[in-house]
Write a protein that holds these residues in place. Sequence first.
Motif, PDB file in Angstrom:
ATOM      1  N   GLU A  61       0.812  -1.417  -0.036  1.00  0.00           N
ATOM      2  CA  GLU A  61       0.318  -0.238   0.230  1.00  0.00           C
ATOM      3  C   GLU A  61       0.403   1.228   0.203  1.00  0.00           C
ATOM      4  O   GLU A  61       0.277   2.945   0.059  1.00  0.00           O
ATOM      5  N   LEU A  62       2.243   1.193  -0.057  1.00  0.00           N
ATOM      6  CA  LEU A  62       2.858   2.665   0.259  1.00  0.00           C
ATOM      7  C   LEU A  62       2.703   2.936  -1.144  1.00  0.00           C
ATOM      8  O   LEU A  62       3.231   2.759  -1.909  1.00  0.00           O
ATOM      9  N   PRO A  63       3.076   3.836  -0.956  1.00  0.00           N
ATOM     10  CA  PRO A  63       3.009   5.441  -1.827  1.00  0.00           C
ATOM     11  C   PRO A  63       4.352   5.548  -2.176  1.00  0.00           C
ATOM     12  O   PRO A  63       4.724   6.710  -2.226  1.00  0.00           O
ATOM     13  N   PHE A  64       5.125   5.199  -2.737  1.00  0.00           N
ATOM     14  CA  PHE A  64       6.379   4.842  -3.208  1.00  0.00           C
ATOM     15  C   PHE A  64       6.700   6.271  -3.997  1.00  0.00           C
ATOM     16  O   PHE A  64       8.120   6.814  -3.917  1.00  0.00           O
ATOM     17  N   ARG A  65       6.306   6.985  -5.171  1.00  0.00           N
ATOM     18  CA  ARG A  65       6.586   6.963  -6.113  1.00  0.00           C
ATOM     19  C   ARG A  65       5.794   8.669  -5.262  1.00  0.00           C
ATOM     20  O   ARG A  65       7.399   9.813  -5.468  1.00  0.00           O
ATOM     21  N   ALA A  66       5.018   9.242  -4.082  1.00  0.00           N
ATOM     22  CA  ALA A  66       5.371   9.699  -3.032  1.00  0.00           C
ATOM     23  C   ALA A  66       5.531   9.786  -2.742  1.00  0.00           C
ATOM     24  O   ALA A  66       6.628  11.434  -1.825  1.00  0.00           O
ATOM     25  N   ASN A  67       6.400   9.010  -2.059  1.00  0.00           N
ATOM     26  CA  ASN A  67       7.611   9.550  -0.928  1.00  0.00           C
ATOM     27  C   ASN A  67       8.670   9.995  -1.329  1.00  0.00           C
ATOM     28  O   ASN A  67       9.487  10.455  -0.643  1.00  0.00           O
ATOM     29  N   VAL A  68       9.029   9.112  -2.971  1.00  0.00           N
ATOM     30  CA  VAL A  68      10.433   9.463  -3.231  1.00  0.00           C
ATOM     31  C   VAL A  68      10.728  11.021  -3.353  1.00  0.00           C
ATOM     32  O   VAL A  68      11.176  11.924  -3.652  1.00  0.00           O
ATOM     33  N   ALA A  69       9.528  11.822  -4.439  1.00  0.00           N
ATOM     34  CA  ALA A  69       8.624  13.025  -5.053  1.00  0.00           C
ATOM     35  C   ALA A  69       8.983  13.921  -3.671  1.00  0.00           C
ATOM     36  O   ALA A  69       8.960  14.991  -4.549  1.00  0.00           O
ATOM     37  N   ALA A  70       8.532  13.395  -2.615  1.00  0.00           N
ATOM     38  CA  ALA A  70       8.048  14.268  -1.514  1.00  0.00           C
ATOM     39  C   ALA A  70       9.764  15.222  -1.210  1.00  0.00           C
ATOM     40  O   ALA A  70      10.070  15.645  -0.987  1.00  0.00           O
ATOM     41  N   LEU A  71      10.022  13.895  -0.632  1.00  0.00           N
ATOM     42  CA  LEU A  71      11.603  14.277  -0.626  1.00  0.00           C
ATOM     43  C   LEU A  71      12.871  15.105  -1.429  1.00  0.00           C
ATOM     44  O   LEU A  71      13.409  15.840  -0.900  1.00  0.00           O
ATOM     45  N   LYS A  72      12.388  14.277  -2.748  1.00  0.00           N
ATOM     46  CA  LYS A  72      12.540  15.318  -3.501  1.00  0.00           C
ATOM     47  C   LYS A  72      12.896  16.757  -3.770  1.00  0.00           C
ATOM     48  O   LYS A  72      13.345  18.269  -3.970  1.00  0.00           O
ATOM     49  N   MET A  73      11.147  16.836  -3.806  1.00  0.00           N
ATOM     50  CA  MET A  73      10.981  18.255  -3.588  1.00  0.00           C
ATOM     51  C   MET A  73      10.924  18.997  -2.318  1.00  0.00           C
ATOM     52  O   MET A  73      11.374  20.269  -2.558  1.00  0.00           O
ATOM     53  N   LEU A  74      11.564  19.025  -0.739  1.00  0.00           N
ATOM     54  CA  LEU A  74      12.059  19.391  -0.440  1.00  0.00           C
ATOM     55  C   LEU A  74      13.153  19.152   0.092  1.00  0.00           C
ATOM     56  O   LEU A  74      13.541  20.337   0.393  1.00  0.00           O
ATOM     57  N   GLY A  75      13.797  19.841  -1.452  1.00  0.00           N
ATOM     58  CA  GLY A  75      15.392  19.672  -1.264  1.00  0.00           C
ATOM     59  C   GLY A  75      16.635  18.780  -0.845  1.00  0.00           C
ATOM     60  O   GLY A  75      17.882  19.225  -1.213  1.00  0.00           O
ATOM     61  N   CYS A  76      15.725  17.365  -1.023  1.00  0.00           N
ATOM     62  CA  CYS A  76      16.817  16.041  -0.327  1.00  0.00           C
ATOM     63  C   CYS A  76      17.438  15.647  -1.869  1.00  0.00           C
ATOM     64  O   CYS A  76      17.176  15.659  -3.302  1.00  0.00           O
ATOM     65  N   THR A  77      19.224  15.485  -1.358  1.00  0.00           N
ATOM     66  CA  THR A  77      20.088  15.165  -2.923  1.00  0.00           C
ATOM     67  C   THR A  77      19.903  14.071  -2.530  1.00  0.00           C
ATOM     68  O   THR A  77      21.114  13.187  -2.864  1.00  0.00           O
ATOM     69  N   ALA A  78      20.231  13.505  -1.518  1.00  0.00           N
ATOM     70  CA  ALA A  78      20.384  11.962  -0.793  1.00  0.00           C
ATOM     71  C   ALA A  78      19.497  11.057   0.881  1.00  0.00           C
ATOM     72  O   ALA A  78      18.699  11.950   0.282  1.00  0.00           O
ATOM     73  N   VAL A  79      18.782  10.308   0.095  1.00  0.00           N
ATOM     74  CA  VAL A  79      18.260   9.570   0.713  1.00  0.00           C
ATOM     75  C   VAL A  79      18.923   7.766   1.530  1.00  0.00           C
ATOM     76  O   VAL A  79      19.283   6.733   1.141  1.00  0.00           O
TER      77      VAL A  79
END
Length: 286
Positions: A61-79
């Motif tokens: 059920e995890l929204p994988f695309r939204a999870n990664v996109a949210a981190l990118k949109m907040l300015g993250c460069t690494a996870v």
Amino acid sequence: MKLGIVGGSGLYAMPGLEGRWREVETPWGLPSDAVLDGELEGLPVAFLPRHGRGHRLAPSELPFRANVAALKMLGCTAVLAVGAVGSFREELPPGHFVLPDQFVDETRGRPSSFFGDGIVAHVSLAEPVAHDLLDRVEAAARAAGVPATRGGTYGCIEGPRFATRAESLARRAAGWDVVGMTALPEAHLAREAELAYALVAMVTDFDAWAESHVTTSAVVEVMAANRAKAQELVRATAAALAANPLPVPSAQGWERALDGAIITARACWPEATRQRLLPIAGRVLA
């Protein structure tokens, strides 16, 4: 640099992280939960509980695309992701941490790419983990006294059920080192978003190949013991990155993973699809 932290099973909070919870709307919907946006050990970070606070979402059920996109949109460069796993190796017992560098995907039907709907991209995932980030995590584990083994293959299954003994024995024979339910397509999406990615896999059990089969109650008990070690490892990694950020350009080129990856002719790009992709691929689509 800014580090995205994805907290897996058992890691729903990050002591010492000061900031505010932010709702992030992405073109792929809302992530698993609000994101705690702030600072840890002097490093800008964004913390996302992968299953939501209270563990509300199953792996499928995890929204994988939204999870990664949210981190990118907040300015993250690494996870830096954290997750619970079962082990196929006697030398990787419960309570031990593994820093995998390869993945096998046995999930079914999970959206595994940001691309499609008229814009096709093929991103290399031969080396799915950012080695420079993994170097920092490995060094932080040593400095924090956290037992961790670098390298190994993480097999990702659909879940949420645990394996049969036959499945577990087959995966052990195939060379898997650990098994989990959430690192894919997370790692692939992070590469498409041109983010450095590394995973801390916390061993909770020996899966079903061993004589004592895995149970939820036993897993939860070990997860509780792992939590403090995981939090200390993440804290030590943040401190190391604050003092010495990841080099850009990187040796692997993860920050330019989309160079040459889009195969669709520019004249054929649907504008609606291009607009949706801008938050994660604006460097090549703007």
